[in-house]
Design a protein around this motif. Structure first.
Motif, PDB file in Angstrom:
ATOM      1  N   GLY A 172       4.812 -62.410  22.131  1.00 39.25           N
ATOM      2  CA  GLY A 172       5.071 -62.129  20.572  1.00 39.25           C
ATOM      3  C   GLY A 172       5.619 -60.635  20.415  1.00 39.25           C
ATOM      4  N   ARG A 202       4.953 -59.469  13.822  1.00 37.26           N
ATOM      5  CA  ARG A 202       3.885 -59.453  12.971  1.00 37.26           C
ATOM      6  C   ARG A 202       3.109 -60.727  13.200  1.00 37.26           C
ATOM      7  NH1 ARG A 202       5.336 -58.009   6.872  1.00 37.26           N
ATOM      8  NH2 ARG A 202       6.120 -56.017   8.068  1.00 37.26           N
ATOM      9  N   GLY A 203       1.721 -60.531  13.124  1.00 39.94           N
ATOM     10  CA  GLY A 203       0.838 -61.698  13.370  1.00 39.94           C
ATOM     11  C   GLY A 203       0.901 -62.142  14.517  1.00 39.94           C
ATOM     12  N   SER A 204       1.560 -61.646  15.654  1.00 38.69           N
ATOM     13  CA  SER A 204       1.575 -62.312  16.919  1.00 38.69           C
ATOM     14  C   SER A 204       0.413 -61.725  17.804  1.00 38.69           C
ATOM     15  CB  SER A 204       2.928 -61.831  17.701  1.00 38.69           C
ATOM     16  OG  SER A 204       2.846 -60.631  17.889  1.00 38.69           O
ATOM     17  N   ALA A 234       0.290 -58.379  18.690  1.00 34.27           N
ATOM     18  CA  ALA A 234       0.086 -57.390  17.481  1.00 34.27           C
ATOM     19  C   ALA A 234      -1.415 -57.412  17.338  1.00 34.27           C
ATOM     20  CB  ALA A 234       0.706 -58.128  16.204  1.00 34.27           C
ATOM     21  N   GLN A 235      -2.184 -58.702  17.446  1.00 35.97           N
ATOM     22  CA  GLN A 235      -3.756 -58.684  17.252  1.00 35.97           C
ATOM     23  C   GLN A 235      -3.955 -58.064  18.455  1.00 35.97           C
ATOM     24  OE1 GLN A 235      -4.222 -62.843  17.301  1.00 35.97           O
ATOM     25  NE2 GLN A 235      -3.143 -63.193  15.448  1.00 35.97           N
ATOM     26  N   THR A 274       1.315 -67.960  22.937  1.00 34.47           N
ATOM     27  CA  THR A 274       1.632 -68.850  22.037  1.00 34.47           C
ATOM     28  C   THR A 274       2.983 -69.317  22.025  1.00 34.47           C
ATOM     29  OG1 THR A 274       1.486 -69.261  19.455  1.00 34.47           O
ATOM     30  CG2 THR A 274       2.461 -67.169  20.254  1.00 34.47           C
TER      31      THR A 274
END
Length: 375
Positions: free
Chosen positions: A276, A300-302, A305-306, A368
């Motif tokens: 991501g 964002r939200g990847s 990012a986490q 992912t």
């Protein structure tokens, strides 16, 4: 010398001179073959010849000629072979994958037709021409799958081998349609393994097979076989200053094909593992003296990012994170990172070496499914 002897010598000399003058005329009269000559017995073919003939007779019916018709032709990155393009038609090779009539070829053979809403047709070894529909493309692997329409007799699928244990020096056999010449067999050896080849969107395919079997314009998408007649690769590109075979051809390894093609048949696309991020341009990084992959932006939200990865500060232009390793392997460019992520697969975890503010830290990031232009 007595006159008699002198005359005898002179007569002999004149005789030899006469024979020399007459020889070009006498020999054709005596020895010309004016009837068909007797055929000499040959004996058995060599074992190597027999095996090659048997391989071709067994495999060639499963090799097809692909015609992709489009209104306009745009050359892609892998259109190295410069296949024939007459009247907006791109030609290449394909082969029967399964009993359902799926045909495997290269993305760059059919991509222009697909993007322009054109049509694709396939000519079988029997000469029958069948319309085909595009099932899916995987540009990152230069593979595409077609579905044949109604066909009177479907050739059998090729036997599948493995590319994991290939050795330099093994015999190779390429069957294709170079320059539009149907079902041409060329032979050679595996001249190198584990080559790396750029495909698209900053990706690079690893484990590519290099062969000196002649691969020419029109061979793209055709099978590369081993001496048992098993598929070990899909011919995709050549390196040649002239555009014709220079003895360096490349094939997508069959282990990749055997993973990607079923996904295309099942879903029409291939899920690409990623974390991501959007990576910065390699040329820009090189100009700045950066050895690694610059994280330009974190989605964002990847997983990235986490995991707390940082991109370039949009206001100040300050570089955030630079990825320099993945699972213990050095990362010098984007292709190194994508190769490590691809090897891990979707749903796995990759340990990244990240430079931030001059300090190296280890970050574990999940993988992912991402779009092709993101990692």
């Amino acid at each position: 010398m007595p006159d008699r002897t002198r005359r005898l010598v002179l007569a002999l000399v004149l005789l030899f001179l006469g024979l020399a003058v007459a020889q070009p005329y006498v020999v054709p009269l005596l020895y010309s073959a004016r009837t068909p000559r007797v055929v000499a017995a040959r004996g058995d073919l060599a074992d190597s010849e027999k095996s090659t003939i048997a391989l071709f007779e067994r495999a060639s019916p499963s090799v097809v000629h692909v015609f992709a018709q489009s209104a306009a032709q745009d050359r892609g990155l892998l259109d190295i072979e410069n296949e024939g393009e007459e009247g907006g038609t791109q030609t290449g090779t394909g082969f029967v994958w399964d009993a359902a009539g799926h045909i495997v070829t290269n993305t760059h053979v059919v991509q222009a037709a697909a993007q322009s809403g054109g049509s694709v047709s396939v000519r079988l070894s029997s000469g029958e021409v069948v319309s085909a529909t595009l099932v899916g493309m995987a540009p990152s692997y230069d593979l595409a799958v077609l579905q044949l329409g109604r066909v009177s007799h479907l050739p059998p699928p090729l036997a599948i081998g493995t590319s994991a244990d290939l050795k330099v020096g093994q015999a190779t056999f390429a069957i294709g349609n170079p320059f539009g010449l149907d079902h041409t067999l060329t032979t050679g050896v595996i001249s190198a393994v584990r080559r790396r080849m750029p495909t698209s969107e900053g990706r690079e395919l690893s484990g590519v097979i290099q062969t000196d079997a002649a691969i020419n314009p029109g061979n793209s998408g055709g099978p590369l076989l081993d001496s048992a007649g098993r598929l070990i690769g899909v011919n995709t590109a050549i390196v040649s200053p002239s555009g014709a075979s220079a003895g360096i051809g490349f094939a997508i390894p069959v282990d990749v094909v055997n993973r990607v093609v079923p996904e295309l048949i099942r879903a029409g696309r291939v899920r690409n593992p990623g974390i991501g991020i959007i990576a910065g341009q390699e040329a820009t990084a090189a100009r700045l003296g950066i050895d690694g992959v610059v994280v330009l932006r974190v989605l964002r939200g990847s997983p990235a990012a986490q995991a707390g990865l940082r991109g370039v500060d949009a206001q100040s232009g300050t570089i955030g994170d630079v990825i320099v390793s993945a699972d213990g392997n050095d990362v010098h460019r984007l292709a190194d990172l994508t190769a490590a992520i691809a090897q891990a697969g979707i749903g796995a975890t990759v340990e990244l070496g990240v430079l931030r503010d001059g300090r190296l830290r280890k970050v574990r990031v999940g993988t992912t499914d991402v779009a092709e232009n993101r990692q």
